[in-house]
Motif scaffolding. Sequence first.
Motif, PDB file in Angstrom:
ATOM      1  N   PRO A 155      -1.179  13.180   1.995  1.00  0.00           N
ATOM      2  CA  PRO A 155      -0.794  12.022   1.170  1.00  0.00           C
ATOM      3  C   PRO A 155       0.213  11.116   1.877  1.00  0.00           C
ATOM      4  O   PRO A 155       0.540  10.051   1.375  1.00  0.00           O
ATOM      5  CB  PRO A 155      -0.190  12.672  -0.073  1.00  0.00           C
ATOM      6  CG  PRO A 155       0.251  14.021   0.370  1.00  0.00           C
ATOM      7  CD  PRO A 155      -0.696  14.441   1.458  1.00  0.00           C
ATOM      8  N   TYR A 156       0.672  11.529   3.033  1.00  0.00           N
ATOM      9  CA  TYR A 156       1.630  10.731   3.809  1.00  0.00           C
ATOM     10  C   TYR A 156       0.988  10.109   5.043  1.00  0.00           C
ATOM     11  O   TYR A 156       1.675   9.547   5.880  1.00  0.00           O
ATOM     12  CB  TYR A 156       2.820  11.592   4.224  1.00  0.00           C
ATOM     13  CG  TYR A 156       3.445  12.311   3.057  1.00  0.00           C
ATOM     14  CD1 TYR A 156       4.193  11.621   2.119  1.00  0.00           C
ATOM     15  CD2 TYR A 156       3.241  13.679   2.868  1.00  0.00           C
ATOM     16  CE1 TYR A 156       4.750  12.269   1.015  1.00  0.00           C
ATOM     17  CE2 TYR A 156       3.795  14.335   1.775  1.00  0.00           C
ATOM     18  CZ  TYR A 156       4.545  13.621   0.859  1.00  0.00           C
ATOM     19  OH  TYR A 156       5.085  14.259  -0.231  1.00  0.00           O
ATOM     20  N   ALA A 157      -0.321  10.202   5.151  1.00  0.00           N
ATOM     21  CA  ALA A 157      -1.025   9.746   6.352  1.00  0.00           C
ATOM     22  C   ALA A 157      -0.815   8.266   6.637  1.00  0.00           C
ATOM     23  O   ALA A 157      -0.802   7.855   7.794  1.00  0.00           O
ATOM     24  CB  ALA A 157      -2.521  10.045   6.227  1.00  0.00           C
ATOM     25  N   LEU A 158      -0.630   7.469   5.607  1.00  0.00           N
ATOM     26  CA  LEU A 158      -0.505   6.023   5.803  1.00  0.00           C
ATOM     27  C   LEU A 158       0.925   5.564   6.049  1.00  0.00           C
ATOM     28  O   LEU A 158       1.157   4.386   6.344  1.00  0.00           O
ATOM     29  CB  LEU A 158      -1.081   5.272   4.595  1.00  0.00           C
ATOM     30  CG  LEU A 158      -2.534   5.584   4.227  1.00  0.00           C
ATOM     31  CD1 LEU A 158      -2.987   4.698   3.080  1.00  0.00           C
ATOM     32  CD2 LEU A 158      -3.459   5.442   5.423  1.00  0.00           C
ATOM     33  N   ASP A 159       1.871   6.480   5.941  1.00  0.00           N
ATOM     34  CA  ASP A 159       3.281   6.104   6.041  1.00  0.00           C
ATOM     35  C   ASP A 159       3.658   5.450   7.366  1.00  0.00           C
ATOM     36  O   ASP A 159       4.607   4.674   7.428  1.00  0.00           O
ATOM     37  CB  ASP A 159       4.184   7.311   5.789  1.00  0.00           C
ATOM     38  CG  ASP A 159       4.228   7.707   4.324  1.00  0.00           C
ATOM     39  OD1 ASP A 159       3.673   6.961   3.489  1.00  0.00           O
ATOM     40  OD2 ASP A 159       4.814   8.757   4.020  1.00  0.00           O
ATOM     41  N   LYS A 160       2.927   5.737   8.418  1.00  0.00           N
ATOM     42  CA  LYS A 160       3.275   5.191   9.732  1.00  0.00           C
ATOM     43  C   LYS A 160       2.788   3.754   9.934  1.00  0.00           C
ATOM     44  O   LYS A 160       3.081   3.146  10.953  1.00  0.00           O
ATOM     45  CB  LYS A 160       2.728   6.085  10.841  1.00  0.00           C
ATOM     46  CG  LYS A 160       1.225   6.228  10.865  1.00  0.00           C
ATOM     47  CD  LYS A 160       0.788   7.231  11.923  1.00  0.00           C
ATOM     48  CE  LYS A 160      -0.707   7.496  11.854  1.00  0.00           C
ATOM     49  NZ  LYS A 160      -1.107   8.523  12.811  1.00  0.00           N
ATOM     50  N   PHE A 161       2.092   3.208   8.959  1.00  0.00           N
ATOM     51  CA  PHE A 161       1.542   1.860   9.081  1.00  0.00           C
ATOM     52  C   PHE A 161       2.369   0.865   8.279  1.00  0.00           C
ATOM     53  O   PHE A 161       2.666   1.079   7.107  1.00  0.00           O
ATOM     54  CB  PHE A 161       0.084   1.828   8.620  1.00  0.00           C
ATOM     55  CG  PHE A 161      -0.800   2.735   9.422  1.00  0.00           C
ATOM     56  CD1 PHE A 161      -1.220   2.369  10.691  1.00  0.00           C
ATOM     57  CD2 PHE A 161      -1.193   3.961   8.922  1.00  0.00           C
ATOM     58  CE1 PHE A 161      -2.022   3.215  11.446  1.00  0.00           C
ATOM     59  CE2 PHE A 161      -1.996   4.813   9.662  1.00  0.00           C
ATOM     60  CZ  PHE A 161      -2.411   4.445  10.932  1.00  0.00           C
ATOM     61  N   SER A 162       2.700  -0.250   8.918  1.00  0.00           N
ATOM     62  CA  SER A 162       3.558  -1.242   8.265  1.00  0.00           C
ATOM     63  C   SER A 162       2.870  -1.950   7.101  1.00  0.00           C
ATOM     64  O   SER A 162       3.540  -2.501   6.232  1.00  0.00           O
ATOM     65  CB  SER A 162       4.045  -2.272   9.289  1.00  0.00           C
ATOM     66  OG  SER A 162       2.953  -2.944   9.886  1.00  0.00           O
ATOM     67  N   ASP A 163       1.550  -1.917   7.052  1.00  0.00           N
ATOM     68  CA  ASP A 163       0.822  -2.586   5.968  1.00  0.00           C
ATOM     69  C   ASP A 163       0.154  -1.596   5.004  1.00  0.00           C
ATOM     70  O   ASP A 163      -0.841  -1.912   4.367  1.00  0.00           O
ATOM     71  CB  ASP A 163      -0.215  -3.543   6.526  1.00  0.00           C
ATOM     72  CG  ASP A 163      -1.272  -2.869   7.389  1.00  0.00           C
ATOM     73  OD1 ASP A 163      -1.066  -1.699   7.794  1.00  0.00           O
ATOM     74  OD2 ASP A 163      -2.301  -3.502   7.673  1.00  0.00           O
ATOM     75  N   LYS A 164       0.731  -0.404   4.887  1.00  0.00           N
ATOM     76  CA  LYS A 164       0.131   0.635   4.034  1.00  0.00           C
ATOM     77  C   LYS A 164      -0.039   0.177   2.589  1.00  0.00           C
ATOM     78  O   LYS A 164      -0.946   0.619   1.903  1.00  0.00           O
ATOM     79  CB  LYS A 164       0.946   1.916   4.083  1.00  0.00           C
ATOM     80  CG  LYS A 164       2.321   1.799   3.466  1.00  0.00           C
ATOM     81  CD  LYS A 164       3.087   3.092   3.564  1.00  0.00           C
ATOM     82  CE  LYS A 164       4.467   2.917   2.945  1.00  0.00           C
ATOM     83  NZ  LYS A 164       5.259   4.121   3.071  1.00  0.00           N
ATOM     84  N   ASN A 165       0.796  -0.730   2.127  1.00  0.00           N
ATOM     85  CA  ASN A 165       0.692  -1.208   0.751  1.00  0.00           C
ATOM     86  C   ASN A 165      -0.429  -2.228   0.558  1.00  0.00           C
ATOM     87  O   ASN A 165      -0.692  -2.650  -0.568  1.00  0.00           O
ATOM     88  CB  ASN A 165       2.023  -1.804   0.295  1.00  0.00           C
ATOM     89  CG  ASN A 165       3.105  -0.743   0.201  1.00  0.00           C
ATOM     90  OD1 ASN A 165       2.840   0.405  -0.134  1.00  0.00           O
ATOM     91  ND2 ASN A 165       4.333  -1.115   0.533  1.00  0.00           N
ATOM     92  N   SER A 166      -1.112  -2.588   1.633  1.00  0.00           N
ATOM     93  CA  SER A 166      -2.235  -3.519   1.551  1.00  0.00           C
ATOM     94  C   SER A 166      -3.551  -2.810   1.233  1.00  0.00           C
ATOM     95  O   SER A 166      -4.549  -3.470   0.948  1.00  0.00           O
ATOM     96  CB  SER A 166      -2.398  -4.280   2.868  1.00  0.00           C
ATOM     97  OG  SER A 166      -1.258  -5.046   3.141  1.00  0.00           O
ATOM     98  N   VAL A 167      -3.557  -1.492   1.289  1.00  0.00           N
ATOM     99  CA  VAL A 167      -4.776  -0.731   0.998  1.00  0.00           C
ATOM    100  C   VAL A 167      -5.082  -0.857  -0.490  1.00  0.00           C
ATOM    101  O   VAL A 167      -4.213  -0.628  -1.332  1.00  0.00           O
ATOM    102  CB  VAL A 167      -4.618   0.757   1.396  1.00  0.00           C
ATOM    103  CG1 VAL A 167      -5.833   1.565   0.993  1.00  0.00           C
ATOM    104  CG2 VAL A 167      -4.350   0.876   2.892  1.00  0.00           C
ATOM    105  N   SER A 168      -6.305  -1.224  -0.814  1.00  0.00           N
ATOM    106  CA  SER A 168      -6.722  -1.342  -2.218  1.00  0.00           C
ATOM    107  C   SER A 168      -6.668   0.014  -2.889  1.00  0.00           C
ATOM    108  O   SER A 168      -6.897   1.046  -2.247  1.00  0.00           O
ATOM    109  CB  SER A 168      -8.144  -1.897  -2.303  1.00  0.00           C
ATOM    110  OG  SER A 168      -8.222  -3.171  -1.701  1.00  0.00           O
ATOM    111  N   SER A 169      -6.390   0.015  -4.186  1.00  0.00           N
ATOM    112  CA  SER A 169      -6.243   1.285  -4.909  1.00  0.00           C
ATOM    113  C   SER A 169      -7.512   2.132  -4.838  1.00  0.00           C
ATOM    114  O   SER A 169      -7.441   3.346  -4.708  1.00  0.00           O
ATOM    115  CB  SER A 169      -5.828   1.041  -6.360  1.00  0.00           C
ATOM    116  OG  SER A 169      -6.790   0.242  -7.018  1.00  0.00           O
TER     117      SER A 169
END
Length: 122
Positions: A58-72
């Motif tokens: 569940p933390y796989a996206l944490d290293k990306f600066s745009d992780k909040n851009s992923v659609s739900s």
Amino acid sequence: MKNFRKNVHLVFYRAIVINEAAYGRTFGVGDNITREQLIVMLYNYASKFKKINCSFSPYALDKFSDKNSVSSYAQDAMEWAVTNDIISGKATNSGTKLDPLGNTTRAECAQMIKNFVKKFGK
């Protein structure tokens, strides 16, 4: 190389069919496809057709600066794809980005499908 191309076509075709059947989402023949849409198709193919255990960090996206851009709707699929090295980020001046809403280039599409086939088979 012939078998690899055949496997890639088979994986992509099945992923589209699974995506349409499971979610009612369709992609037109001439439509562009985003990076997250391609990953969702591969994720649906893996989980619903191949019955692969699609666990992820569940933390796989944490290293990306745009992780909040992923659609739900694509969140789990993107975490799964990063965890399993199917997709990687793009280095930019502002950090490594996933670019989930960016259109997938042919090269990116081929690489993601190659990574999928290498990891999970056809």
